[in-house]
Design an enzyme around this catalytic site. Structure first.
Site, PDB file in Angstrom:
ATOM      1  CG  ASN A  13      22.775  59.487 -26.752  1.00  0.00           C
ATOM      2  OD1 ASN A  13      23.240  59.821 -27.839  1.00  0.00           O
ATOM      3  ND2 ASN A  13      22.237  58.319 -26.569  1.00  0.00           N
ATOM      4  CB  CYS A  73      28.206  58.213 -31.257  1.00  0.00           C
ATOM      5  SG  CYS A  73      27.039  58.606 -29.954  1.00  0.00           S
ATOM      6  CG  ASN A 174      20.677  55.458 -35.854  1.00  0.00           C
ATOM      7  OD1 ASN A 174      20.690  54.855 -34.795  1.00  0.00           O
ATOM      8  ND2 ASN A 174      21.745  55.523 -36.645  1.00  0.00           N
ATOM      9  CD  GLU A 192      21.098  56.359 -30.386  1.00  0.00           C
ATOM     10  OE1 GLU A 192      22.161  55.733 -30.503  1.00  0.00           O
ATOM     11  OE2 GLU A 192      20.924  57.255 -29.563  1.00  0.00           O
ATOM     12  NE  ARG A 193      23.303  51.404 -37.332  1.00  0.00           N
ATOM     13  CZ  ARG A 193      24.257  51.519 -38.262  1.00  0.00           C
ATOM     14  NH1 ARG A 193      24.085  50.991 -39.454  1.00  0.00           N
ATOM     15  NH2 ARG A 193      25.371  52.187 -38.034  1.00  0.00           N
ATOM     16  CB  CYS A 202      20.161  60.484 -31.535  1.00  0.00           C
ATOM     17  SG  CYS A 202      21.212  59.719 -32.773  1.00  0.00           S
ATOM     18  N   GLY A 203      22.832  62.769 -31.354  1.00  0.00           N
ATOM     19  CA  GLY A 203      23.496  63.918 -31.981  1.00  0.00           C
ATOM     20  C   GLY A 203      23.545  63.837 -33.497  1.00  0.00           C
ATOM     21  CB  THR A 204      24.545  61.201 -35.932  1.00  0.00           C
ATOM     22  OG1 THR A 204      23.974  60.132 -35.160  1.00  0.00           O
ATOM     23  CG2 THR A 204      26.054  61.207 -35.765  1.00  0.00           C
TER      24      THR A 204
HETATM   25  N1  LIG Z   1      23.623  58.289 -30.212  1.00  0.00           N
HETATM   26  C1  LIG Z   1      24.525  58.563 -31.293  1.00  0.00           C
HETATM   27  C2  LIG Z   1      24.328  57.758 -32.509  1.00  0.00           C
HETATM   28  C3  LIG Z   1      24.893  56.397 -32.365  1.00  0.00           C
HETATM   29  C4  LIG Z   1      24.833  55.661 -33.662  1.00  0.00           C
HETATM   30  C5  LIG Z   1      24.295  54.302 -33.560  1.00  0.00           C
HETATM   31  N2  LIG Z   1      22.997  54.192 -32.987  1.00  0.00           N
HETATM   32  C6  LIG Z   1      24.429  53.595 -34.892  1.00  0.00           C
HETATM   33  O1  LIG Z   1      23.747  53.892 -35.866  1.00  0.00           O
HETATM   34  O2  LIG Z   1      25.293  52.699 -34.965  1.00  0.00           O
HETATM   35  C7  LIG Z   1      24.591  60.041 -31.567  1.00  0.00           C
HETATM   36  O3  LIG Z   1      24.441  60.849 -30.652  1.00  0.00           O
HETATM   37  O4  LIG Z   1      24.849  60.435 -32.699  1.00  0.00           O
END
Ligand SMILES: N[C@H](CCC[C@H](N)C(=O)O)C(=O)O
Length: 268
Positions: A13, A73, A174, A192-193, A202-204
């Protein structure tokens, strides 16, 4: 105007990091989208700025590749903590805020331009459930669905449709597809949104997937290994049985500086 930046990635990412302590960079949506463009710009899933904060080490703001602001993020915040370390900001544990609240990040290992970073996430207190899906906020909104064959999923097609279902998810979402491989081990893919595509990690999303796996399938597990297309992440948390509350959530994984450079905003 010339602006210095660094490019980081965490499990694939990838992000543009800008030290904005002097306030010279104005985060305009079109400029961010142009910088994140993979053909005409630097190329990244998102961009983060580091700003001064009078009370804690610094402040992070996160923007998606399309220029929209995201509240948080997970992989980005781990890269942000390593960036702060590389800039000499804060101690072994960094204290910073993002739009979703306060975070701590512990630098667990440093090697060359890489590190392993353990990040504290905001608590989860509510999980919405529908027919075969779960929805929760781990800093940003996440939809989670279990699948038997992760490779067979049309992540972009299905992800895009669910992401646009504003009747169910007014702020968009997402979208995560999760395959359980054992007790505390899962594999996942994420749409991902704000990137409007599948990303390598994607960590979250990994955090949301671990919590939903515990909530729906493995109520006694609080420690997860998550395999994503770009690498591996770990999530652990505390949980009081019978509640929807998950606290002390920690996301651990790699972060790496890939390169540094300078761009001229007049060219974008
Ligand atoms: N890649 C990110 C999430 C980004 C969030 C984004 N996609 C949104 O919902 O605005 C992560 O590692 O958590």
């Amino acid at each position: 105007m010339q602006t210095a930046f660094a490019k980081y990635e965490g499990a694939g990412n990838d992000f543009i990091l800008i030290d904005n302590r002097e306030g010279g960079f104005t985060p305009r949506a079109e400029l961010i989208a142009a910088l994140c463009d993979r053909h005409f710009g630097i190329g990244a899933d998102g961009l983060m700025t580091l700003a001064r904060n009078a009370e804690i080490d610094c402040s992070m703001r996160y923007y998606n590749a399309d220029g929209s602001e995201g509240e948080m993020c997970g992989n980005g915040a781990r890269c942000f903590a390593l960036f702060a370390e590389h800039r000499g900001i804060g101690g072994e544990t960094k204290f910073f805020d993002a739009a979703d609240g306060l975070h701590t990040a512990r630098i667990r290992r440093l090697k060359g331009t890489s590190g392993e970073i353990e990040l504290g996430m905001i608590a989860v207190r509510e999980i919405r459930t529908g027919d075969g899906w779960w929805f929760l906020n781990t800093g940003v909104p996440h939809y989670v669905e279990f699948v038997d064959d992760l490779e067979a999923v049309d992540v972009t097609g299905r992800g895009r449709a669910i992401r646009r279902d504003t009747a169910r998810f007014p702020q968009g979402t997402n979208v995560n597809f999760v395959q359980i491989t054992g007790d505390g081990t899962i594999r996942m893919r994420t749409y991902e949104r704000g990137v409007e595509n599948e990303t390598l990690a994607c960590g979250t999303g990994a955090t949301a997937a671990a919590i939903v796996t515990a909530f729906a399938r493995q109520p006694h597990t609080t420690d997860f290994r998550i395999t994503v297309p770009g690498g591996a992440l770990a999530v652990r948390f505390s949980h009081e049985q019978g509640t929807q509350t998950y606290t002390d959530i920690r996301l651990t994984g790699p972060a790496r500086r890939v390169f540094e450079g300078v761009f001229d905003s007049e060219n974008f």
